[in-house]
Scaffold this motif. Structure first.
Motif, PDB file in Angstrom:
ATOM      1  N   TRP A 167       0.908  -1.283   0.125  1.00  0.00           N
ATOM      2  CA  TRP A 167      -0.019   0.003  -0.078  1.00  0.00           C
ATOM      3  C   TRP A 167       0.933   1.267  -0.152  1.00  0.00           C
ATOM      4  O   TRP A 167       2.104   1.076  -0.011  1.00  0.00           O
ATOM      5  N   LEU A 168       0.372   2.247  -0.424  1.00  0.00           N
ATOM      6  CA  LEU A 168       1.223   3.748  -0.250  1.00  0.00           C
ATOM      7  C   LEU A 168       0.772   4.405   1.249  1.00  0.00           C
ATOM      8  O   LEU A 168      -0.406   4.519   1.522  1.00  0.00           O
ATOM      9  N   GLU A 169       1.691   4.754   1.816  1.00  0.00           N
ATOM     10  CA  GLU A 169       1.832   5.684   2.975  1.00  0.00           C
ATOM     11  C   GLU A 169       1.593   7.072   2.651  1.00  0.00           C
ATOM     12  O   GLU A 169       1.153   7.866   3.400  1.00  0.00           O
ATOM     13  N   HIS A 170       2.410   7.260   1.430  1.00  0.00           N
ATOM     14  CA  HIS A 170       2.373   8.746   1.176  1.00  0.00           C
ATOM     15  C   HIS A 170       2.494   8.851  -0.161  1.00  0.00           C
ATOM     16  O   HIS A 170       3.127   8.037  -0.944  1.00  0.00           O
ATOM     17  N   PHE A 171       2.028   9.834  -0.969  1.00  0.00           N
ATOM     18  CA  PHE A 171       1.955  10.088  -2.382  1.00  0.00           C
ATOM     19  C   PHE A 171       2.098  11.359  -2.698  1.00  0.00           C
ATOM     20  O   PHE A 171       1.296  12.227  -2.569  1.00  0.00           O
ATOM     21  N   GLY A 172       3.412  12.197  -2.806  1.00  0.00           N
ATOM     22  CA  GLY A 172       3.672  13.444  -2.744  1.00  0.00           C
ATOM     23  C   GLY A 172       3.541  13.915  -4.267  1.00  0.00           C
ATOM     24  O   GLY A 172       2.803  13.198  -5.439  1.00  0.00           O
ATOM     25  N   THR A 173       4.191  15.074  -4.385  1.00  0.00           N
ATOM     26  CA  THR A 173       4.408  15.659  -5.885  1.00  0.00           C
ATOM     27  C   THR A 173       4.988  14.949  -6.869  1.00  0.00           C
ATOM     28  O   THR A 173       4.803  14.556  -7.857  1.00  0.00           O
ATOM     29  N   SER A 174       6.203  14.505  -6.343  1.00  0.00           N
ATOM     30  CA  SER A 174       7.211  13.676  -7.209  1.00  0.00           C
ATOM     31  C   SER A 174       7.465  12.409  -6.675  1.00  0.00           C
ATOM     32  O   SER A 174       8.313  11.648  -7.187  1.00  0.00           O
ATOM     33  N   SER A 175       7.414  12.063  -5.345  1.00  0.00           N
ATOM     34  CA  SER A 175       7.681  11.049  -4.734  1.00  0.00           C
ATOM     35  C   SER A 175       6.564   9.953  -3.996  1.00  0.00           C
ATOM     36  O   SER A 175       5.407  10.708  -4.168  1.00  0.00           O
ATOM     37  N   ALA A 176       6.757   8.982  -3.715  1.00  0.00           N
ATOM     38  CA  ALA A 176       5.718   7.962  -3.018  1.00  0.00           C
ATOM     39  C   ALA A 176       6.586   7.114  -2.070  1.00  0.00           C
ATOM     40  O   ALA A 176       7.762   6.570  -2.205  1.00  0.00           O
ATOM     41  N   GLU A 177       5.917   6.707  -1.123  1.00  0.00           N
ATOM     42  CA  GLU A 177       6.465   5.588  -0.250  1.00  0.00           C
ATOM     43  C   GLU A 177       5.489   4.560   0.009  1.00  0.00           C
ATOM     44  O   GLU A 177       4.339   4.792   0.457  1.00  0.00           O
ATOM     45  N   TYR A 178       5.963   3.351  -0.435  1.00  0.00           N
ATOM     46  CA  TYR A 178       5.090   2.373  -0.247  1.00  0.00           C
ATOM     47  C   TYR A 178       5.391   1.536   1.075  1.00  0.00           C
ATOM     48  O   TYR A 178       6.520   1.872   1.463  1.00  0.00           O
ATOM     49  N   ALA A 179       4.552   0.993   1.767  1.00  0.00           N
ATOM     50  CA  ALA A 179       4.875   0.153   2.912  1.00  0.00           C
ATOM     51  C   ALA A 179       4.430  -1.541   2.174  1.00  0.00           C
ATOM     52  O   ALA A 179       3.558  -1.330   1.359  1.00  0.00           O
ATOM     53  N   PHE A 180       5.052  -2.521   2.861  1.00  0.00           N
ATOM     54  CA  PHE A 180       4.675  -3.784   2.349  1.00  0.00           C
ATOM     55  C   PHE A 180       4.862  -5.039   3.184  1.00  0.00           C
ATOM     56  O   PHE A 180       5.765  -4.664   4.392  1.00  0.00           O
ATOM     57  N   GLN A 181       4.337  -6.007   3.063  1.00  0.00           N
ATOM     58  CA  GLN A 181       4.277  -7.351   3.883  1.00  0.00           C
ATOM     59  C   GLN A 181       4.388  -8.311   3.089  1.00  0.00           C
ATOM     60  O   GLN A 181       3.731  -8.592   2.261  1.00  0.00           O
ATOM     61  N   PHE A 182       5.321  -9.198   3.458  1.00  0.00           N
ATOM     62  CA  PHE A 182       5.318 -10.662   2.849  1.00  0.00           C
ATOM     63  C   PHE A 182       4.740 -11.651   3.711  1.00  0.00           C
ATOM     64  O   PHE A 182       5.084 -11.648   4.860  1.00  0.00           O
ATOM     65  N   ARG A 183       3.609 -12.469   3.292  1.00  0.00           N
ATOM     66  CA  ARG A 183       2.858 -13.130   4.308  1.00  0.00           C
ATOM     67  C   ARG A 183       2.615 -14.488   3.492  1.00  0.00           C
ATOM     68  O   ARG A 183       2.757 -14.539   2.354  1.00  0.00           O
ATOM     69  N   SER A 184       2.499 -15.596   4.339  1.00  0.00           N
ATOM     70  CA  SER A 184       2.049 -16.761   3.823  1.00  0.00           C
ATOM     71  C   SER A 184       0.715 -16.589   3.268  1.00  0.00           C
ATOM     72  O   SER A 184       0.051 -15.774   3.185  1.00  0.00           O
ATOM     73  N   VAL A 185       0.582 -17.451   2.420  1.00  0.00           N
ATOM     74  CA  VAL A 185      -0.945 -17.315   1.652  1.00  0.00           C
ATOM     75  C   VAL A 185      -1.981 -17.268   2.417  1.00  0.00           C
ATOM     76  O   VAL A 185      -2.992 -16.422   2.106  1.00  0.00           O
ATOM     77  N   ASP A 186      -2.009 -17.895   3.354  1.00  0.00           N
ATOM     78  CA  ASP A 186      -3.267 -17.857   4.294  1.00  0.00           C
ATOM     79  C   ASP A 186      -3.040 -16.547   5.188  1.00  0.00           C
ATOM     80  O   ASP A 186      -3.995 -16.385   6.048  1.00  0.00           O
ATOM     81  N   GLY A 187      -2.000 -15.849   5.042  1.00  0.00           N
ATOM     82  CA  GLY A 187      -1.925 -14.624   5.921  1.00  0.00           C
ATOM     83  C   GLY A 187      -1.418 -14.720   7.288  1.00  0.00           C
ATOM     84  O   GLY A 187      -1.512 -13.597   8.040  1.00  0.00           O
ATOM     85  N   ARG A 188      -1.196 -15.915   7.913  1.00  0.00           N
ATOM     86  CA  ARG A 188      -1.049 -16.025   9.332  1.00  0.00           C
ATOM     87  C   ARG A 188       0.461 -15.713   9.478  1.00  0.00           C
ATOM     88  O   ARG A 188       0.792 -15.382  10.540  1.00  0.00           O
ATOM     89  N   THR A 189       1.248 -16.106   8.537  1.00  0.00           N
ATOM     90  CA  THR A 189       2.774 -16.012   8.756  1.00  0.00           C
ATOM     91  C   THR A 189       3.327 -14.628   8.168  1.00  0.00           C
ATOM     92  O   THR A 189       3.107 -14.586   7.127  1.00  0.00           O
ATOM     93  N   LEU A 190       4.024 -13.815   9.128  1.00  0.00           N
ATOM     94  CA  LEU A 190       4.542 -12.496   8.492  1.00  0.00           C
ATOM     95  C   LEU A 190       6.215 -13.059   8.299  1.00  0.00           C
ATOM     96  O   LEU A 190       6.777 -13.167   9.368  1.00  0.00           O
ATOM     97  N   HIS A 191       6.491 -13.042   6.802  1.00  0.00           N
ATOM     98  CA  HIS A 191       7.830 -13.346   6.800  1.00  0.00           C
ATOM     99  C   HIS A 191       8.971 -12.041   6.649  1.00  0.00           C
ATOM    100  O   HIS A 191       9.812 -12.249   7.254  1.00  0.00           O
TER     101      HIS A 191
END
Length: 161
Positions: free
Chosen positions: A92-116
């Motif tokens: 997802w995007l935490e910030h979307f500015g004039t010329s910049s953007a900051e994504y945040a991300f998570q890698f998880r198991s397909v079932d969503g239970r494990t945060l890798h």
């Protein structure tokens, strides 16, 4: 290729894309090599934007917003990915500015239970002629709006981050 036809986990904001981990992504210990996380994140982001008309095909960009550079990439590893198969990348995007953007991300198991792993990726849109920062287009802003994390009630988007 997007996995849009595969049922994606419901998330409150952002998007989840399933990305395959291949044998050659693993290190000598049989776990996902640390350097491959950035590649897998890119493989999750690319179909999302391409499905919305922002892509690089046939040696050309479909929109000026494709021309950007990564300014910063940080990641914290939590639980190793120990083999091949799909992994769920929530971004997802935490910030979307004039010329910049900051994504945040998570890698998880397909079932969503494990945060890798989890982290942030900052990018800057560049003018191809000068390689200097330049403003996102209205097309880029429209796609980015679908990824922005809502601010907590009573706060502006930047106050809640």
């Amino acid at each position: 290729m997007s996995n849009a036809t595969i049922e994606q986990p419901a998330v409150e904001f952002g998007h989840v894309e399933r990305v395959p981990v291949h044998f050659d992504d693993l290190d000598a210990l049989g776990i996902l090599h640390n350097a491959r996380y950035a590649v897998l994140l890119e493989r999750a982001l690319t179909p999302y934007w391409a499905d919305r008309g922002v892509s690089y095909q046939g040696g050309r960009t479909s929109a000026p917003d494709v021309f950007h550079a990564v300014r910063e990439f940080t990641i914290t590893y939590r639980t190793p990915i120990t083999g091949t198969g799909p992994v769920a990348v929530h971004f997802w995007l935490e910030h979307f500015g004039t010329s910049s953007a900051e994504y945040a991300f998570q890698f998880r198991s397909v079932d969503g239970r494990t945060l890798h792993a989890e982290g942030r990726r900052a990018i800057v849109r560049l003018d191809p002629a000068t390689l200097r920062p330049t403003a996102w287009t209205e097309t880029g802003r429209a796609v980015a709006a679908t990824l922005l994390r809502p601010a907590p009630a009573g706060l502006t988007p930047d106050q809640g981050r």
